[in-house]
Scaffold this active site. Structure first.
Site, PDB file in Angstrom:
ATOM      1  CD  GLU A 210     -11.112  -4.755   5.055  1.00 27.74           C
ATOM      2  OE1 GLU A 210     -10.731  -5.901   4.755  1.00 27.74           O
ATOM      3  OE2 GLU A 210     -10.618  -3.724   4.580  1.00 27.74           O
TER       4      GLU A 210
ATOM      5  CG  ASP B 107     -14.793  -1.309   5.143  1.00 29.75           C
ATOM      6  OD1 ASP B 107     -15.060  -0.144   5.494  1.00 29.75           O
ATOM      7  OD2 ASP B 107     -13.754  -1.621   4.543  1.00 29.75           O
TER       8      ASP B 107
ATOM      9  NE  ARG C  68     -13.259   1.855   4.548  1.00 30.42           N
ATOM     10  CZ  ARG C  68     -12.071   1.596   3.991  1.00 30.42           C
ATOM     11  NH1 ARG C  68     -11.200   2.561   3.777  1.00 30.42           N
ATOM     12  NH2 ARG C  68     -11.754   0.363   3.658  1.00 30.42           N
TER      13      ARG C  68
ATOM     14  N   GLY D 220      -7.790   5.191   4.042  1.00 34.76           N
ATOM     15  CA  GLY D 220      -7.355   6.179   3.062  1.00 34.76           C
ATOM     16  C   GLY D 220      -7.708   7.579   3.519  1.00 34.76           C
TER      17      GLY D 220
ATOM     18  CD  GLU E  32      -2.955  -1.017   2.315  1.00 42.83           C
ATOM     19  OE1 GLU E  32      -3.910  -0.230   2.214  1.00 42.83           O
ATOM     20  OE2 GLU E  32      -2.769  -1.720   3.318  1.00 42.83           O
TER      21      GLU E  32
ATOM     22  CE1 TYR F 134      -7.007   3.441  -2.763  1.00 46.41           C
ATOM     23  CE2 TYR F 134      -6.334   1.187  -3.219  1.00 46.41           C
ATOM     24  CZ  TYR F 134      -6.663   2.180  -2.322  1.00 46.41           C
ATOM     25  OH  TYR F 134      -6.657   1.900  -0.979  1.00 46.41           O
TER      26      TYR F 134
ATOM     27  CG  ASN G  50      -9.810  -0.583   6.568  1.00 45.13           C
ATOM     28  OD1 ASN G  50      -8.904  -1.119   5.963  1.00 45.13           O
ATOM     29  ND2 ASN G  50     -11.089  -0.899   6.360  1.00 45.13           N
TER      30      ASN G  50
ATOM     31  CB  SER H 126      -5.300  -1.616  -0.730  1.00 48.07           C
ATOM     32  OG  SER H 126      -5.086  -0.350  -0.161  1.00 48.07           O
TER      33      SER H 126
END
Length: 312
Positions: free
Chosen positions: A275, A263, A261, A281, A15, A223, A277, A153
């Site tokens: 998951e 998810d 974050r 990002g 990443e 991305y 994070n 990612s």
């Protein structure tokens, strides 16, 4: 008097480029009237570099960090988000932004995250933890998602719909980690929830974001501009409340700080955790800043709150 903030980007993992983009965005957005920003970069080879990208090594970086008031680690993935940089800051006695060692390590480990989630009543996808030894005995019986336990990612993630695709999917995941998760496919909407622990200790949850993608939301979709981010997500009150409660429940159970974050797949039976994070990002156009913007908190204000909430 301005606060001197070291912003660390890059990292020795897959990443690296994403982390560079996040760190550059943070550096550009921190108000120079309030902050004296000191950028540092960790190369793909693990070498620390200064603002001019000159190699200074860990000892040189330590000297720079000692002269700063706060460290803002913006390194996604292993050797960064997994608690490694938090540990460095803890040992050096430096205030830092984001989650500590234990929540970083737990959240990076998708298997451990789901064990914690199940323990506090949050639904997760049925799945198996697979090693190289046990993979030889694994047999495909239904559509599954194969993913490395500790990678970000969506690197190394594959959906397997036919038996002959299982072997290559396992190979791709094992290339990034010694442990792999094989999970049943969950039918539901992909919805992300951001949770921020403010400097006063309170939690703030902005409107959720829905990801509409064709197939798996993998690295290319994340991305490459192929995903449709919808914020606020179109949710009824029941689903919105269930998602917020599950997100804050996971955040608290893991012991997260700063911003995370969380998810989910939103199914007919409710949210299913995918998951967590702990360093998501963080460019202005990333998912988390978009959610806070929908709540009226601008990008610069979000960064201010994160710096103010740094561990002391």
């Amino acid at each position: 008097m301005r606060t001197r903030v070291a912003v660390v980007g890059g990292g020795e993992n897959g990443e690296h480029d994403v982390s560079l983009a996040s760190a550059a965005s943070v550096v550009a957005a921190l108000d120079p009237a309030s902050y004296d920003v000191v950028p540092l970069t960790i190369g793909r080879d693990g070498m620390w570099r200064d603002h001019g990208l000159r190699p200074i090594g860990l000892s040189g970086a330590a000297q720079v960090l000692r002269g700063c008031d706060v460290v803002f680690p913006v390194v996604h993935g292993p050797r960064g988000e997994d608690g490694a940089l938090a540990a460095l800051c803890e040992l050096a006695g430096l205030p830092y932004v984001g989650s500590g060692i234990r929540p970083g390590a737990l959240a990076m480990d998708k298997w451990a995250t789901k064990l914690v989630a199940r323990a506090v009543g949050i639904a997760v996808a049925p799945g198996l933890l697979v090693t190289a030894a046990s993979a030889a005995h694994l047999r495909w019986s239904r559509p599954v998602v194969v993913k490395p336990v500790s990678a970000g990612s969506s690197l190394g993630v594959s959906r397997v719909d036919v038996p002959e695709a299982l072997g290559p999917a396992l190979d791709a995941a094992f290339a990034l980690d010694e442990r792999v998760l094989v999970e049943e496919v969950v039918a539901g909407r992909e919805v992300d929830v951001a949770v921020l622990r403010r400097a006063d200790g309170s939690l703030f949850v902005p409107p959720a974001l829905e990801i509409v993608a064709d197939g798996i939301f993998d690295y290319g979709a994340k991305y490459g501009g192929g995903a449709d981010f919808r914020v606020p997500a179109a949710l009824d009150d029941t689903d919105a409340k269930a998602l917020q409660e599950a997100a804050t429940g996971a955040f608290e159970a893991l012991g997260c700080a700063g911003v995370a974050r969380v998810d989910f797949f939103l199914t007919d039976a409710g949210p299913v955790l995918n998951e967590v994070n702990t360093m998501p990002g963080l460019t202005e156009h990333s998912q988390v800043p978009r959610m806070f913007a929908a709540a009226g908190m601008g990008y610069g204000d979000l960064l201010d709150e994160l710096v103010r909430s740094a561990h002391r």
